[in-house]
Design a protein around this motif. Structure first.
Motif, PDB file in Angstrom:
ATOM      1  N   ALA A  14       6.301 -10.454   8.336  1.00 45.57           N
ATOM      2  CA  ALA A  14       5.176  -9.536   8.081  1.00 45.57           C
ATOM      3  C   ALA A  14       4.152  -9.759   9.187  1.00 45.57           C
ATOM      4  CB  ALA A  14       4.553  -9.828   6.719  1.00 45.57           C
ATOM      5  N   LEU A  15       3.740  -8.661   9.809  1.00 50.15           N
ATOM      6  CA  LEU A  15       2.748  -8.743  10.890  1.00 50.15           C
ATOM      7  C   LEU A  15       1.466  -8.076  10.408  1.00 50.15           C
ATOM      8  CD1 LEU A  15       2.056  -9.345  13.901  1.00 50.15           C
ATOM      9  CD2 LEU A  15       2.963  -7.084  14.443  1.00 50.15           C
ATOM     10  N   LEU A  16       0.412  -8.883  10.311  1.00 48.77           N
ATOM     11  CA  LEU A  16      -0.882  -8.359   9.842  1.00 48.77           C
ATOM     12  C   LEU A  16      -1.869  -8.478  11.000  1.00 48.77           C
ATOM     13  CD1 LEU A  16      -2.687  -9.543   6.543  1.00 48.77           C
ATOM     14  CD2 LEU A  16      -3.811  -8.518   8.510  1.00 48.77           C
ATOM     15  N   SER A  17      -2.337  -7.328  11.472  1.00 50.78           N
ATOM     16  CA  SER A  17      -3.240  -7.351  12.621  1.00 50.78           C
ATOM     17  C   SER A  17      -4.595  -6.766  12.230  1.00 50.78           C
ATOM     18  CB  SER A  17      -2.607  -6.548  13.770  1.00 50.78           C
ATOM     19  OG  SER A  17      -3.346  -6.742  14.940  1.00 50.78           O
ATOM     20  N   LEU A  33     -10.926  -6.571   1.768  1.00 46.60           N
ATOM     21  CA  LEU A  33     -10.127  -6.058   0.649  1.00 46.60           C
ATOM     22  C   LEU A  33      -8.731  -5.654   1.112  1.00 46.60           C
ATOM     23  CD1 LEU A  33     -12.912  -4.043  -1.214  1.00 46.60           C
ATOM     24  CD2 LEU A  33     -11.833  -6.172  -1.967  1.00 46.60           C
ATOM     25  N   GLU A  34      -8.665  -5.090   2.310  1.00 47.24           N
ATOM     26  CA  GLU A  34      -7.348  -4.693   2.824  1.00 47.24           C
ATOM     27  C   GLU A  34      -6.488  -5.916   3.139  1.00 47.24           C
ATOM     28  OE1 GLU A  34      -7.524  -1.782   5.937  1.00 47.24           O
ATOM     29  OE2 GLU A  34      -8.390  -0.266   4.621  1.00 47.24           O
ATOM     30  N   VAL A  35      -7.122  -6.958   3.689  1.00 46.81           N
ATOM     31  CA  VAL A  35      -6.357  -8.185   3.964  1.00 46.81           C
ATOM     32  C   VAL A  35      -5.838  -8.765   2.649  1.00 46.81           C
ATOM     33  CG1 VAL A  35      -6.530 -10.576   4.785  1.00 46.81           C
ATOM     34  CG2 VAL A  35      -7.503  -8.715   6.159  1.00 46.81           C
ATOM     35  N   GLN A  36      -6.706  -8.776   1.634  1.00 46.66           N
ATOM     36  CA  GLN A  36      -6.266  -9.291   0.315  1.00 46.66           C
ATOM     37  C   GLN A  36      -5.064  -8.502  -0.199  1.00 46.66           C
ATOM     38  OE1 GLN A  36      -9.649  -9.205  -2.363  1.00 46.66           O
ATOM     39  NE2 GLN A  36     -10.542 -11.073  -1.496  1.00 46.66           N
ATOM     40  N   GLN A  37      -5.167  -7.175  -0.060  1.00 48.24           N
ATOM     41  CA  GLN A  37      -4.084  -6.302  -0.537  1.00 48.24           C
ATOM     42  C   GLN A  37      -2.790  -6.564   0.238  1.00 48.24           C
ATOM     43  OE1 GLN A  37      -5.801  -2.349  -0.545  1.00 48.24           O
ATOM     44  NE2 GLN A  37      -3.781  -1.499  -1.012  1.00 48.24           N
ATOM     45  N   LEU A  43       3.440 -11.267  -0.505  1.00 39.24           N
ATOM     46  CA  LEU A  43       3.987 -12.207  -1.490  1.00 39.24           C
ATOM     47  C   LEU A  43       5.018 -11.548  -2.394  1.00 39.24           C
ATOM     48  CD1 LEU A  43       0.793 -14.213  -2.499  1.00 39.24           C
ATOM     49  CD2 LEU A  43       2.788 -15.057  -1.246  1.00 39.24           C
ATOM     50  N   LYS A  44       4.827 -10.253  -2.633  1.00 41.48           N
ATOM     51  CA  LYS A  44       5.753  -9.537  -3.535  1.00 41.48           C
ATOM     52  C   LYS A  44       7.032  -9.108  -2.829  1.00 41.48           C
ATOM     53  CE  LYS A  44       2.857  -7.351  -7.007  1.00 41.48           C
ATOM     54  NZ  LYS A  44       1.987  -6.178  -6.986  1.00 41.48           N
ATOM     55  N   ASP A  45       6.972  -9.033  -1.489  1.00 35.74           N
ATOM     56  CA  ASP A  45       8.071  -8.460  -0.724  1.00 35.74           C
ATOM     57  C   ASP A  45       9.123  -9.536  -0.450  1.00 35.74           C
ATOM     58  OD1 ASP A  45       9.747  -7.329   1.165  1.00 35.74           O
ATOM     59  OD2 ASP A  45       8.117  -6.271   2.170  1.00 35.74           O
ATOM     60  N   GLU A  46      10.265  -9.404  -1.093  1.00 36.15           N
ATOM     61  CA  GLU A  46      11.277 -10.468  -0.990  1.00 36.15           C
ATOM     62  C   GLU A  46      11.904 -10.580   0.390  1.00 36.15           C
ATOM     63  OE1 GLU A  46      13.924  -9.950  -4.235  1.00 36.15           O
ATOM     64  OE2 GLU A  46      12.445 -10.702  -5.689  1.00 36.15           O
ATOM     65  N   ARG A  47      11.720  -9.513   1.200  1.00 38.34           N
ATOM     66  CA  ARG A  47      12.286  -9.580   2.565  1.00 38.34           C
ATOM     67  C   ARG A  47      11.503 -10.539   3.457  1.00 38.34           C
ATOM     68  NH1 ARG A  47      11.134  -3.765   4.529  1.00 38.34           N
ATOM     69  NH2 ARG A  47       9.238  -4.318   3.397  1.00 38.34           N
ATOM     70  N   VAL A  48      10.216 -10.762   3.120  1.00 38.31           N
ATOM     71  CA  VAL A  48       9.330 -11.466   4.046  1.00 38.31           C
ATOM     72  C   VAL A  48       9.474 -12.983   3.923  1.00 38.31           C
ATOM     73  CG1 VAL A  48       6.953 -11.818   4.764  1.00 38.31           C
ATOM     74  CG2 VAL A  48       7.673  -9.571   3.961  1.00 38.31           C
ATOM     75  N   ARG A  49       9.710 -13.641   5.068  1.00 39.51           N
ATOM     76  CA  ARG A  49       9.867 -15.108   5.072  1.00 39.51           C
ATOM     77  C   ARG A  49       8.898 -15.794   6.028  1.00 39.51           C
ATOM     78  NH1 ARG A  49      16.325 -15.561   5.309  1.00 39.51           N
ATOM     79  NH2 ARG A  49      15.868 -17.791   5.462  1.00 39.51           N
TER      80      ARG A  49
END
Ligand code: T3D
Length: 262
Positions: A14-17, A33-37, A43-49
Motif C-alpha cells: 500500500a502506497l500512501l502519499s 481524517l483521510e490518512v486515518q481512513q 488493515l482490512k485489505d488482505e492483499r497488503v503486506r
C-alpha cells in the motif's frame, strides 16, 4: 477517493502519499481524517503486506498546518492537546503497532510532526536532499508525535537536545550517520528504491515481521527478564504461522520459500 492524499495498492504494497504539496503536505484536519481512513482500509485489505508512506512535491511533511490555527491575541487559545490526542498520537501509535513493516520514504523537508512521523515507521529511506527539522521550538512548542521519545533513543540525549532546542535542519546524510534513519538515496531514485524494498518485504513472512517489530519496539519499556518473556510469547505465536512451516520446509527441500503472510 481522497482529496489530500494519494492511495494505491500493488504487489502487496500500500502506497500512501501525502498530497498537499503547496503547503509542503502539512496536516489539516481533512488530511488527518483521510490518512486515518486509508490506514483503516490498509488493515482490512488482505492483499497488503507492507505500507509505504511518502509525500508529493518537494517536501515530505511540514507538520501541523499553521494556517489552521487562530492565534489572534483576542481569540481563545487553541487546545493543542486535543489536536494531539485526536490526531497525532493515534497516528504515531498506529504506525508503531501496524502489523506489517512500514517504510517511510522521506522525499524532502520533514518539519515539526513531519520530522517525527518517519521515526515511528520501521525503515526510513530519505532522499539525499531531505532534511529533518524539529521546528517546534521556533514557535514555542515542544517536539510531539513521539519526538521526545524517539530522538534520545535513536541519536542520544545530547543530539536530541541539540535538534529540539535549536531547531536546526539535520540533512539526510547526517541523520544516517547518527543512526536516525536506514538509508539515503539519490532524489530521483527514492520512490523506486522504497517500492523495491517494499515489494521484497511483501514476499516475506508478514506475521513474523510484525512480531519482530513488536518485540523491538517494546524492548525499551521492558527489563531484561520481561523482554525474554515477550520473546518467548512472540516466538510461540510465530511458530504457529504457516510461513514458519513453509520456511523450514523450503530450507529442508533446498528451494526458495513461498511465504503467504499467513
Ligand atoms: O497545532 C497542533 O495541532 C499541535 C501539533 C503540532 C505539530 C506540529 O507539527 S507543530 C510544527 C508546525 N510546523 C512548523 O513549524 C514548520 C513550518 N514550516 C517551516 O518552517 C518551513 O516551511 C520549512 C522549513 C518546512 C520549509 O521551508 P522552505 O523555505 O523550504 O518553504 P516555505 O517557503 O517556508 O514553505 C512553502 C510553502 O508551504 C509556503 O506557502 P506559500 O508562501 O508558498 O503559499 C509555506 O507557508 C507553506 N508551509 C510550510 N509549512 C507550513 C506551511 N503552511 C502551513 N503550515 C505549515 N506548517
Amino acid at each position: 477517493n481522497f482529496e489530500h492524499i494519494l492511495y494505491s495498492v500493488d504487489s502487496g504494497v500500500a502506497l500512501l502519499s501525502l498530497n498537499r504539496p503547496s503547503a509542503l503536505n502539512s496536516f489539516n484536519e481533512a488530511m488527518h481524517l483521510e490518512v486515518q481512513q486509508a490506514l483503516k482500509a490498509t488493515l482490512k485489505d488482505e492483499r497488503v503486506r507492507v505500507l509505504v508512506l511518502t509525500g508529493e512535491g518537494r517536501g515530505f511533511c511540514a507538520g501541523q498546518d499553521l494556517s489552521d490555527r487562530n492565534v489572534d491575541p483576542t481569540a481563545e487559545s487553541p487546545d493543542l492537546g486535543l489536536s494531539i490526542e485526536r490526531f497525532y498520537n493515534p497516528l504515531i501509535k498506529q504506525l508503531q503497532a501496524f502489523p506489517m513493516p512500514v517504510i517511510c520514504a522521506v522525499n524532502g523537508v520533514a518539519a515539526g510532526a513531519g520530522a517525527n512521523i518517519p521515526l515511528a515507521c520501521d525503515l526510513v529511506i530519505a532522499a539525499r536532499s531531505a532534511k529533518f527539522i524539529q521546528a517546534f521550538c521556533k514557535i514555542g512548542l515542544i517536539p510531539d508525535s513521539g519526538g521526545t521519545w524517539f530522538l534520545p533513543r535513536l541519536v542520544g540525549m545530547a543530539r536530541a537536545k541539540q535538534l529540539a532546542l535549536l531547531g536546526e535542519p539535520l540533512m539526510a546524510e547526517k541523520a544516517l550517520e547518527w543512526g536516525m534513519i536506514y538509508r539515503v538515496v539519490d532524489d530521483q531514485d527514492l520512490r523506486e528504491e522504497a517500492l523495491t524494498l517494499a515489494r521484497h518485504l511483501a514476499t516475506q513472512p508478514t506475521k513474523g515481521l510484525a512480531y519482530i517489530k513488536r518485540a523491538l519496539n517494546q524492548s525499551f519499556d521492558h527489563d531484561f527478564s520481561t523482554q525474554l518473556d515477550l520473546e518467548r510469547d512472540l516466538q510461540r505465536m510465530a511458530g504457529q504461522t504457516q510461513d514458519y512451516r513453509e520456511g523450514v520446509k523450503a530450507f529442508m527441500e533446498k528451494r526458495p520459500a513461498e511465504f503467504k503472510g499467513e
